[in-house]
Design a protein around this motif. Structure first.
Motif, short mmCIF file in Angstrom:
data_model
loop_
_atom_site.label_atom_id
_atom_site.label_comp_id
_atom_site.label_asym_id
_atom_site.label_seq_id
_atom_site.Cartn_x
_atom_site.Cartn_y
_atom_site.Cartn_z
N ASN A 82 1.11 43.75 89.94
CA ASN A 82 2.05 43.24 90.93
C ASN A 82 1.77 43.91 92.27
OD1 ASN A 82 4.19 42.43 92.48
ND2 ASN A 82 5.77 42.90 90.95
N ALA A 83 0.95 43.25 93.08
CA ALA A 83 0.59 43.81 94.38
C ALA A 83 1.80 43.87 95.31
CB ALA A 83 -0.53 42.98 95.02
N GLN A 85 4.68 44.93 94.43
CA GLN A 85 5.28 46.24 94.17
C GLN A 85 4.58 47.31 94.99
OE1 GLN A 85 3.91 48.73 91.38
NE2 GLN A 85 5.82 49.66 90.67
N TRP A 86 3.24 47.23 95.07
CA TRP A 86 2.49 48.21 95.87
C TRP A 86 2.94 48.13 97.33
CZ3 TRP A 86 -3.19 46.45 94.41
CH2 TRP A 86 -3.35 46.47 93.01
N ALA A 87 3.01 46.91 97.84
CA ALA A 87 3.34 46.71 99.26
C ALA A 87 4.76 47.20 99.57
CB ALA A 87 3.19 45.24 99.63
N LYS A 88 5.70 46.90 98.68
CA LYS A 88 7.08 47.35 98.90
C LYS A 88 7.19 48.87 98.83
CE LYS A 88 9.24 43.06 97.31
NZ LYS A 88 10.02 42.39 96.23
N ALA A 89 6.38 49.47 97.95
CA ALA A 89 6.37 50.93 97.86
C ALA A 89 5.82 51.54 99.15
CB ALA A 89 5.52 51.37 96.67
N ALA A 90 4.77 50.94 99.69
CA ALA A 90 4.22 51.41 100.96
C ALA A 90 5.24 51.25 102.08
CB ALA A 90 2.94 50.64 101.30
N LYS A 91 5.92 50.13 102.07
CA LYS A 91 6.96 49.87 103.09
C LYS A 91 8.09 50.89 102.99
CE LYS A 91 8.44 46.79 106.22
NZ LYS A 91 7.65 46.37 107.40
N SER A 92 8.45 51.27 101.77
CA SER A 92 9.55 52.23 101.58
C SER A 92 9.20 53.60 102.15
CB SER A 92 9.88 52.37 100.09
OG SER A 92 8.91 53.15 99.40
N ALA A 93 7.90 53.91 102.23
CA ALA A 93 7.44 55.19 102.79
C ALA A 93 7.23 55.11 104.30
CB ALA A 93 6.14 55.62 102.12
N VAL A 130 -8.23 41.41 95.36
CA VAL A 130 -8.22 41.60 96.81
C VAL A 130 -7.31 40.56 97.46
CG1 VAL A 130 -9.62 41.60 98.92
CG2 VAL A 130 -10.50 42.67 96.84
N ARG A 131 -7.39 39.32 96.99
CA ARG A 131 -6.52 38.26 97.54
C ARG A 131 -5.05 38.59 97.30
NH1 ARG A 131 -7.67 34.91 101.03
NH2 ARG A 131 -9.53 34.20 99.91
N GLU A 132 -4.72 39.03 96.10
CA GLU A 132 -3.32 39.36 95.81
C GLU A 132 -2.85 40.51 96.69
OE1 GLU A 132 -2.07 39.45 91.73
OE2 GLU A 132 -3.85 38.35 91.08
N ASN A 135 -2.42 39.37 100.51
CA ASN A 135 -1.24 38.50 100.65
C ASN A 135 0.05 39.30 100.55
OD1 ASN A 135 -2.91 36.30 100.90
ND2 ASN A 135 -2.60 35.55 98.81
N ALA A 136 0.11 40.23 99.60
CA ALA A 136 1.33 41.01 99.40
C ALA A 136 1.60 41.94 100.57
CB ALA A 136 1.21 41.82 98.10
#
Length: 474
Positions: A82-83, A85-93, A130-132, A135-136
């Protein structure tokens, strides 16, 4: 010819001309020179401030960061990737961008490449990671960077085995990554001209690759993780000076004057290990207060690695730590501007390993050390020599337009550069730069030898590397 037919033909001709004009205009727009200068692109990258390095590739499914190059693609089988989830985690930091390992040293590609079967498309997952990822991250308003390894042990792309087929594959893979995924803020390259990879910028020609990347993404900064070899006072073969802290490379908070990147894993390893979910991560407070915040004030972007697990998810303890970091780190619209300085050196060094001569030196510091592609060794003139000099024999007349003199420490403060052409030594330029790295760019000349005549120095002169380059210039 009837008037009606003539008018119809004229209309058709005008339509064709109009179409050609539109095509030409469109082509001109597509190929116009970038409006962002290199310096602006470098500063834009520095201004990103804080990002997420994502080491996720076939080593994730092994117990070693250096994966078996013959490992079957069948082991790459995330059940819940779930990319977002990665992006939201980065955003939270409060991170502003991410960087994903598209291909690591064992050569497994996690995008839909046409260059090899050793890729995610032949794994059970069968999706372009990489695409996922892009996009995320863009969905969360985050920038996108990519990591790519030149060293590729699966495809035998290693010292002593590199062929034109390998060079073609690298170019094709870089072209795919630079054309299929929209704007790429930075391309971080690894496994190239490092003491452990031993793939030189001649084996895989740096200038060709750099020029290719810039032709496809003019505003993308190209970063080679080569800090272990090159001095911290100038940009050699990179747009951004990098510091891998876990490998003992540390930026100077007092003297850095270059656009820079410092990277560090949140856990002990770059790729996920079975111990990660139950092992404490590094202190969020230290990551921000001792790394991100002070580095941002010295022109340095901080890239923190967070490794997804074998399901393709970031572990809960890392998620919690990232949220804590978000409370401590607040991004700003702009950071201090790094000082003006010379453009990066990206061309082959014509002087490397060529015959060298010089004024009298001790045997342990003989002239051959002045162009041995090792910044840790030096030619040093004996203190009793009144007029020290150092010379490179290029072995044939060549065109060149740049000379770089690198000392072990700032010492030489007055000197002249000359070149040998048609049996005569001719003046090139003179200088009184006191920097450790002295970069001289000039109009192209042809010559078979180059020398420095040293008129002044604090102590007996010593040269770590004498470089001669023929740079591509517009």
């Amino acid at each position: 010819m009837k008037t009606g037919n003539f008018n119809m033909i004229r209309t058709m001709v005008l339509a064709v001309i109009a179409g050609l004009c539109i095509s030409i205009t469109s082509y001109a727009q597509d190929t116009k020179k970038p409006t962002v200068s290199l310096r602006e692109a470098q500063q834009d990258f520095v201004n990103l401030g804080f990002g997420m390095f994502i080491h996720y590739n076939i080593p994730t499914y092994m117990n070693d960061d250096w994966a078996d190059p013959d490992a079957s693609p069948s082991i790459f089988n995330p059940k819940k990737l779930n990319a977002e989830q990665w992006a939201k985690a980065a955003k939270s930091a409060n991170m502003s961008y991410g960087c994903l390992t598209t291909k690591h040293h064992s050569g497994f590609a996690i995008w839909d490449t046409k260059t090899t079967d050793y890729s995610v498309m032949n794994s059970p997952y069968k999706k372009d990671v990489v695409r996922e990822y892009v996009n995320a991250f863009r969905k969360q308003g985050l920038g996108v960077a990519l990591y790519y390894s030149i060293l590729d042990t699966h495809h035998k792309l290693r010292p002593g085995h590199i062929t034109p087929v390998h060079i073609k594959m690298i170019k094709q893979q870089l072209t795919e990554l630079m054309t299929n995924y929209g704007e790429i803020k930075a391309l971080i390259i690894d496994g190239w001209d490092a003491p452990w990879s031993r793939i030189s910028y001649d084996d895989v020609p740096f200038e060709e690759m750099y020029t290719l990347i810039k032709s496809l993404q003019p505003s993308c900064v190209v970063m080679d993780l080569n800090s272990a070899k090159y001095p911290a006072e100038a940009l050699f073969y990179t747009d951004i000076k990098s510091y891998e802290q876990g490998a003992g490379q540390h930026i100077s908070k007092e003297s850095n004057r270059l656009p820079a990147l410092a990277c560090l894993p949140l856990q002990e390893n770059w790729f996920w290990k079975e111990s990660f979910p139950t092992t404490a991560v590094k202190s969020p407070e230290k990551m921000i207060k001792e790394n991100a915040l002070p580095y941002n004030q010295i022109y340095c972007n901080f890239l923190l690695n967070v490794a997804p697990n074998r399901d393709g998810l970031i572990d809960d303890n890392a998620i919690v730590a990232l949220k804590e970091m978000g409370k401590l780190y607040q991004p700003v619209s702009s950071l201090p501007k790094f000082p003006e300085g010379p453009a990066p050196i990206i061309s082959p060094n014509l002087a490397k390993f060529k015959p060298a001569d010089g004024s009298w030196s001790d045997d342990m510091n003989i002239m051959d050390f002045g162009n041995d592609d090792n910044f840790g060794t030096s030619w040093s003139s004996n203190p009793s020599v009144k007029n020290p000099w150092f010379e490179i024999d290029l072995q044939k007349d060549q065109r060149f337009n740049t000379i770089v003199i690198t000392e072990r420490r700032p010492n030489i403060n007055s000197y002249r550069l000359e070149y040998f052409s048609n049996g005569v030594w001719k003046p090139l330029t003179s200088g009184n730069e006191t920097n450790k790295v002295k970069i001289h760019r000039f109009e192209s000349v042809w010559g078979g030898k180059v020398r420095i005549l040293i008129d002044g120095s604090k102590s007996n002169p010593s040269i770590a590397e004498f470089g001669v380059y023929n740079e591509r210039r517009l």
